[in-house]
Design an enzyme around this catalytic site. Structure first.
Site, mmCIF file in Angstrom:
data_model
loop_
_atom_site.group_PDB
_atom_site.id
_atom_site.type_symbol
_atom_site.label_atom_id
_atom_site.label_comp_id
_atom_site.label_asym_id
_atom_site.label_seq_id
_atom_site.Cartn_x
_atom_site.Cartn_y
_atom_site.Cartn_z
ATOM 1 N N GLU A 54 -11.225 -0.247 -3.766
ATOM 2 C CA GLU A 54 -10.560 0.460 -2.672
ATOM 3 C C GLU A 54 -9.386 1.270 -3.208
ATOM 4 O OE1 GLU A 54 -9.197 -2.602 -0.028
ATOM 5 O OE2 GLU A 54 -7.661 -3.336 -1.401
ATOM 6 N N ASP A 75 0.802 -1.239 0.000
ATOM 7 C CA ASP A 75 0.000 0.000 0.000
ATOM 8 C C ASP A 75 0.833 1.288 0.000
ATOM 9 O OD1 ASP A 75 -1.942 -1.958 0.478
ATOM 10 O OD2 ASP A 75 -1.992 -1.554 2.632
#
Length: 639
Positions: free
Chosen positions: A225, A46
């Site tokens: 997301e 991420d």
């Protein structure tokens, strides 16, 4: 990280994707093109990326460590670099020690700068509804490396609005100085205004706080997301993750809008699993180099044989119409960072020094990259010692420690016997061919392997005429790597590319007005397709066409082969290159779907470089219901 030497044969190693940029004066110099296997050691995911005072800062999720299995990671590490080659790690810049409400799962950090302060936004506690303790928090520091302290002592967003889970936040500051935060998981995305203090939420003109900006849903690769926003030429780009984060369907998509609040219109896939190099890439950050104006995407991926996530980056480019060219994850390494991160060793003593990968003399030591190439162009600098031989292995499987403890091919430089050799191993050695060549110990030679189907060519220094050409179909795919046999050797400038020109990764224009789209792009990849994806032209008439720009690596004769999907609605096509027809008309009709490779033409190119490959609809079989073309890859096989 690995600084890359870009070869003639690197096809469309362009990349795609985007994110927020925060920059201050005195910015970094020209950066590498690709990260190599991974650019920092360890398991992270991420990544967000920012630039402060000429330094790149990467904010990743730290993988769970021993003792955290039930609670998730509870701290954040940061990495900085001035050259995108050498990275410095800052551990535990914020943790449960200074976030009073953190109970478990601290993840997806992102950064921002304003008015002399550095802000770190994070998700914590993984809540799934209102009234629970958790959501998006904000921390502040006087320096980018921290230490960071909780700015408000509570979550900044701890509610679920418009179905968007409060996580995966990204801060974007527009040209007018207004800061926005995009966030959301569970298939929905919101944007909120941040007040000037960067730690409280503003309101929109209609009095609301949360605006839904989820890109339009089509049923294929819808938003899931990880939103990231950046602005270029007046257009707002929103990148996001689609698919399932834990498997190969995970990928990066992007959408565009003329407004910071949307509507955002999906534009396509930018980065997806590549069955030759890496699995499940996604949850990215974007940055533009102020020195070169080049754009980079930072993302996480998994090696083909691992469930753990690692960090990578690639340069990406835009088409003339401001769309983004899809990313091809490259396998390249120059060892400029002083590490061999991403390599697995089988025997021998390996070191990295002076930007080269060195091995002491050993009867068969190997170092491999976790890849799975069949048709491949593999290049490297090889410096053999005065004894034995050293070189490159490819299409390797079942590796172990021992002289010939693998299955696959090896091409080596033998100084004592003044020859180039190639053979294959299967716990024993079978020589395939050798060629005389004047070789000097401790001298660097550039070696290139071109392996396509049963054809294998070995080039040394002269990249136009192979030293060895053999035909062998024993091994069709596997890892690549480097090897020594009783020779102290050095290796450098590793560059590995598929010699298949994946059609979905090329610049495509269907200017006849017909739609072109990707197939094999649903929630699951079409495993019959290389890389899992292809490009379809929904043609409706003769003379419709689709064009690909192909980089021809050498001036020579090639067999042009095309991977296609046949079916009941498929048409007929003829290939033209730079406006000249080649080969016969090909018929793609079949009563049932099938996947084939067609040898469509033999063409002699008088020069290397970009050529326009056009597939013109020539008609249709009398049984076909339509004129469609479905292309998987283009392959140039040297004759």
């Amino acid at each position: 990280m690995k600084k890359i030497k870009k070869s003639n044969h690197v096809l469309f190693c362009v990349s795609i994707v985007f994110c927020l940029i925060v920059s201050l004066p005195g910015l970094a110099n020209a950066a590498p093109i690709h990260a190599g296997p991974q650019f920092v050691d360890g398991y992270y995911a991420d990544p967000d990326v920012q630039i402060y005072n000429g330094t790149y800062w990467v904010y990743p999720t730290r993988s769970t460590q021993v003792g955290e299995s039930d609670t998730g990671a509870k701290s954040v590490d940061l990495f900085s670099s001035t050259d995108m080659v050498n990275w410095t790690k800052y551990s535990n810049v914020i943790s449960s020690a200074n976030i009073s409400w953190l109970q478990h799962s601290l993840w997806a950090p992102s950064g921002a700068y304003r008015n002399g302060k550095y802000y770190l936004y994070f998700a914590a506690n993984a809540i799934n509804g209102d009234g629970q303790l958790g959501g998006i928090g904000v921390a502040v520091a006087d320096n980018p490396q921290g230490p960071y302290t909780d700015a408000i002592g509570a979550p900044l967003i701890n509610v679920v609005r418009n179905g968007a889970g409060p996580m995966d936040q990204d801060v974007f500051i527009d040209d007018d100085g207004q800061a926005y935060m995009y966030y959301g998981s569970w298939g929905e995305c919101n944007v909120v205004k941040l007040n000037a203090d960067m730690k409280s939420l503003g309101t929109w003109s209609d009095g609301t706080v949360y605006k839904k900006v989820t890109p339009a849903k089509t049923g294929d690769n819808d938003y899931f997301e990880a939103p990231k926003v950046f602005k270029r030429n007046g257009t707002y780009y929103l990148t996001y993750a689609a698919g399932v984060w834990a498997d190969s369907s995970y990928k990066v998509m992007y959408a565009t809008s003329s407004s910071v609040t949307g509507p955002f219109v999906p534009q396509g896939i930018m980065l997806h699993t590549d069955t030759t190099t890496a699995d499940g890439p996604g949850h990215n950050g974007i940055v533009q180099s102020p020195a070169t104006n080049d754009w980079y995407i930072f993302y996480h991926k998994r090696y083909l044989s691992s469930s753990q996530r690692v960090l990578a980056f690639d340069k990406f480019e835009f088409n003339a119409d401001n769309t983004i060219k899809p990313i091809e994850m490259a396998e390249e390494d120059t060892f400029d960072d002083g590490t061999d991160t991403g390599w697995t060793k089988y025997g021998g003593a390996w070191t990295v020094s002076g930007g080269q990968y060195s091995v002491a003399s050993n009867p068969g030591a190997k170092a491999l990259l976790d890849t799975n190439f069949s048709d491949v162009i593999y290049e490297a600098d090889v410096t053999p010692g005065s004894t034995g031989n050293a070189g490159l292995v490819f299409r390797v499987s079942n590796p172990g420690t021992g002289t010939d403890a693998y299955q696959g091919y090896y091409a080596g430089l033998d100084v004592p016997n003044q020859k180039v050799l190639i053979g294959k191993a299967n716990n024993n050695w079978t020589s395939l061919s050798a060629a005389s060549m004047s070789l000097t110990a401790n001298t660097k030679y550039h070696v290139k392997i071109v392996a396509q189907d049963a054809s294998i060519k070995v080039y040394v220094d002269d990249m136009t005429i192979p030293k060895i050409s053999v035909t062998d179909s024993t091994y069709i795919g596997g890892s690549v790597g480097v090897r020594t046999y009783d020779s102290a050797a050095k290796f450098d400038n590793i560059s590995v590319q598929s010699s298949r020109y994946e059609t979905e990764n090329l610049f495509v224009s269907a200017t006849s007005g017909d739609k072109h789209s990707m197939f094999g792009n649903g929630t699951g990849r079409d495993l019959n397709l290389s890389g899992g994806f292809g490009t379809a032209l929904d043609a409706n008439a003769v003379n419709d066409f689709v064009t690909y720009t192909v980089n021809v690596p050498e001036a020579r004769s090639y067999s042009v082969r095309v991977g296609v999907k046949k079916g009941a609605n498929r048409g007929q096509f003829q290939l033209s290159v730079n406006g000249v027809n080649h080969g016969l008309v090909q018929d793609l009709y079949s009563s049932a779907f099938s996947y084939v490779e067609l040898n469509v033409a033999t063409i002699t190119f008088s020069s290397a470089g970009d050529k326009s490959f056009t597939f013109n609809v020539a008609g249709k079989n009398g049984s076909s219901s339509d004129y469609d073309l479905s292309m998987d890859y283009i392959k140039l096989v040297p004759n």
